[in-house]
Design a protein around this motif. Sequence first.
Motif, PDB file in Angstrom:
ATOM      1  N   ASP A   9      -6.343  33.489 -74.285  1.00  0.00           N
ATOM      2  CA  ASP A   9      -5.202  32.676 -74.702  1.00  0.00           C
ATOM      3  C   ASP A   9      -5.571  31.773 -75.876  1.00  0.00           C
ATOM      4  OD1 ASP A   9      -3.614  33.807 -72.743  1.00  0.00           O
ATOM      5  OD2 ASP A   9      -3.996  32.208 -71.284  1.00  0.00           O
ATOM      6  N   THR A  10      -6.776  31.201 -75.832  1.00  0.00           N
ATOM      7  CA  THR A  10      -7.234  30.354 -76.933  1.00  0.00           C
ATOM      8  C   THR A  10      -7.316  31.154 -78.227  1.00  0.00           C
ATOM      9  OG1 THR A  10      -8.512  29.000 -75.398  1.00  0.00           O
ATOM     10  CG2 THR A  10      -9.116  28.873 -77.724  1.00  0.00           C
ATOM     11  N   ALA A  11      -7.781  32.409 -78.100  1.00  0.00           N
ATOM     12  CA  ALA A  11      -7.878  33.265 -79.287  1.00  0.00           C
ATOM     13  C   ALA A  11      -6.501  33.521 -79.886  1.00  0.00           C
ATOM     14  CB  ALA A  11      -8.556  34.580 -78.923  1.00  0.00           C
ATOM     15  N   SER A  65      -2.011  29.785 -85.041  1.00  0.00           N
ATOM     16  CA  SER A  65      -2.106  28.567 -85.853  1.00  0.00           C
ATOM     17  C   SER A  65      -2.527  28.875 -87.287  1.00  0.00           C
ATOM     18  CB  SER A  65      -3.106  27.595 -85.217  1.00  0.00           C
ATOM     19  OG  SER A  65      -4.432  28.066 -85.365  1.00  0.00           O
ATOM     20  N   GLU A  79      -3.837  31.704 -79.562  1.00  0.00           N
ATOM     21  CA  GLU A  79      -3.313  30.450 -80.118  1.00  0.00           C
ATOM     22  C   GLU A  79      -3.943  30.150 -81.473  1.00  0.00           C
ATOM     23  OE1 GLU A  79      -4.206  27.659 -77.071  1.00  0.00           O
ATOM     24  OE2 GLU A  79      -2.723  28.490 -75.657  1.00  0.00           O
ATOM     25  N   ASP A  80      -5.235  30.429 -81.596  1.00  0.00           N
ATOM     26  CA  ASP A  80      -5.913  30.193 -82.866  1.00  0.00           C
ATOM     27  C   ASP A  80      -5.358  31.113 -83.954  1.00  0.00           C
ATOM     28  OD1 ASP A  80      -8.238  28.905 -84.336  1.00  0.00           O
ATOM     29  OD2 ASP A  80      -8.747  31.026 -84.577  1.00  0.00           O
ATOM     30  N   HIS A 129     -10.874  33.159 -69.748  1.00  0.00           N
ATOM     31  CA  HIS A 129     -11.261  31.871 -70.327  1.00  0.00           C
ATOM     32  C   HIS A 129     -10.980  31.723 -71.827  1.00  0.00           C
ATOM     33  CE1 HIS A 129     -13.371  30.572 -66.662  1.00  0.00           C
ATOM     34  NE2 HIS A 129     -13.775  31.830 -66.557  1.00  0.00           N
ATOM     35  N   PHE A 130     -10.851  32.817 -72.568  1.00  0.00           N
ATOM     36  CA  PHE A 130     -10.776  32.705 -74.023  1.00  0.00           C
ATOM     37  C   PHE A 130      -9.649  33.484 -74.677  1.00  0.00           C
ATOM     38  CE2 PHE A 130     -15.199  31.828 -72.892  1.00  0.00           C
ATOM     39  CZ  PHE A 130     -15.341  30.581 -73.463  1.00  0.00           C
ATOM     40  N   ARG A 142     -13.626  30.963 -85.778  1.00  0.00           N
ATOM     41  CA  ARG A 142     -12.992  31.074 -84.466  1.00  0.00           C
ATOM     42  C   ARG A 142     -13.351  29.904 -83.556  1.00  0.00           C
ATOM     43  NH1 ARG A 142     -14.933  37.321 -83.534  1.00  0.00           N
ATOM     44  NH2 ARG A 142     -13.777  38.194 -85.295  1.00  0.00           N
ATOM     45  N   PRO A 143     -12.552  29.688 -82.505  1.00  0.00           N
ATOM     46  CA  PRO A 143     -12.943  28.708 -81.476  1.00  0.00           C
ATOM     47  C   PRO A 143     -14.266  29.133 -80.826  1.00  0.00           C
ATOM     48  CG  PRO A 143     -10.639  29.354 -81.226  1.00  0.00           C
ATOM     49  CD  PRO A 143     -11.227  30.280 -82.240  1.00  0.00           C
TER      50      PRO A 143
END
Length: 320
Positions: free
Chosen positions: A300-302, A308, A304-305, A297-298, A16-17
């Motif tokens: 949206d990143t999750a 992908s 997106e990951d 903070h996380f 994960r990021p």
Amino acid sequence: MRSDPGFYDYWPYHQRPQLKWPNGARVAFWVAPNIEFYELNPPSNPHRKAWPQPSPAVPGYSIRDYGNRVGHMRQMKLLDKYGIRGSISLSTALCDHHPEIIDLCRERNWEFFSHGIYNTRYTYGMSAEQERSMIRDSIETIYRHTGQKCAGYLAPALSHSEDTLDLFAEVGTELFGDEAGFYTCDLFHDDQPTPINLRSGKRFVSIPYSLEMNDTIAYVVNKVEPRRYGQMLKENFDRLYAEGAESGTVMCIPTHNYQVTCPHRLRAFEEALEYITGHSDVWVTTGREIAQYYLDHFYDTAREDMASKGIVQRAEVANP
């Protein structure tokens, strides 16, 4: 027949990021006191008995009453000592039965989240509308007595249904908008917050609430001795702290005021709290603050990951 609950996707922990907590903390640490009310003679539920003995169940009732009379005061004093604000998993009937406890916690700016109305009234067997009504009642009661817009939910006695998460998110949003109804403790699948799939599409997160570190599971189910329980808490923290150097983790200690605060158990709990809070790079916080920080903070990143890596949301599987 689906093969998993469908609320979340398989998203490997080690790929994960990076998750970073405020001020570079390795671990977000929270304590979740379950402050509950058990009825002496609850309505019967064909799916689960409230008490193992015939009514009136005086032994079971009275030890839990001990928790609200004696144990809560001990635990509150201990959490004060180590600068910990409790995140209360609240049987909201307690607001009427013991408003003095609510007042003491509110004065300390503790968080209140819903654990249903009574811990002797289960979700099992309820229709979706009955469960919706119970959830709405609990959220409204918390707001009426504390002024807090309830953000989190743990089903009463962990009696989770297929509709619970959707209903909680929907009712919270109906009442208070996105300020309420955005995290669950009912899933025990991870050591970091994770996005949850809902039919509404609302941004919603699961935060770690550990059954293994739960004092009732330790003492009643696993028959652990107090000294060993204290050591378990330290060892759990040590592992999460080590991994948190790479990406932030979450540690929760779920407690019950008739369990961990019995006189012969309190020292082991205190030693664990002293050990954990003695580390400077630990964020001592609440369930709501963890969930909100992750959403801000996380989240949206999750997502997106996941996208992908070809991991798709399965809301249509969770809610056919």
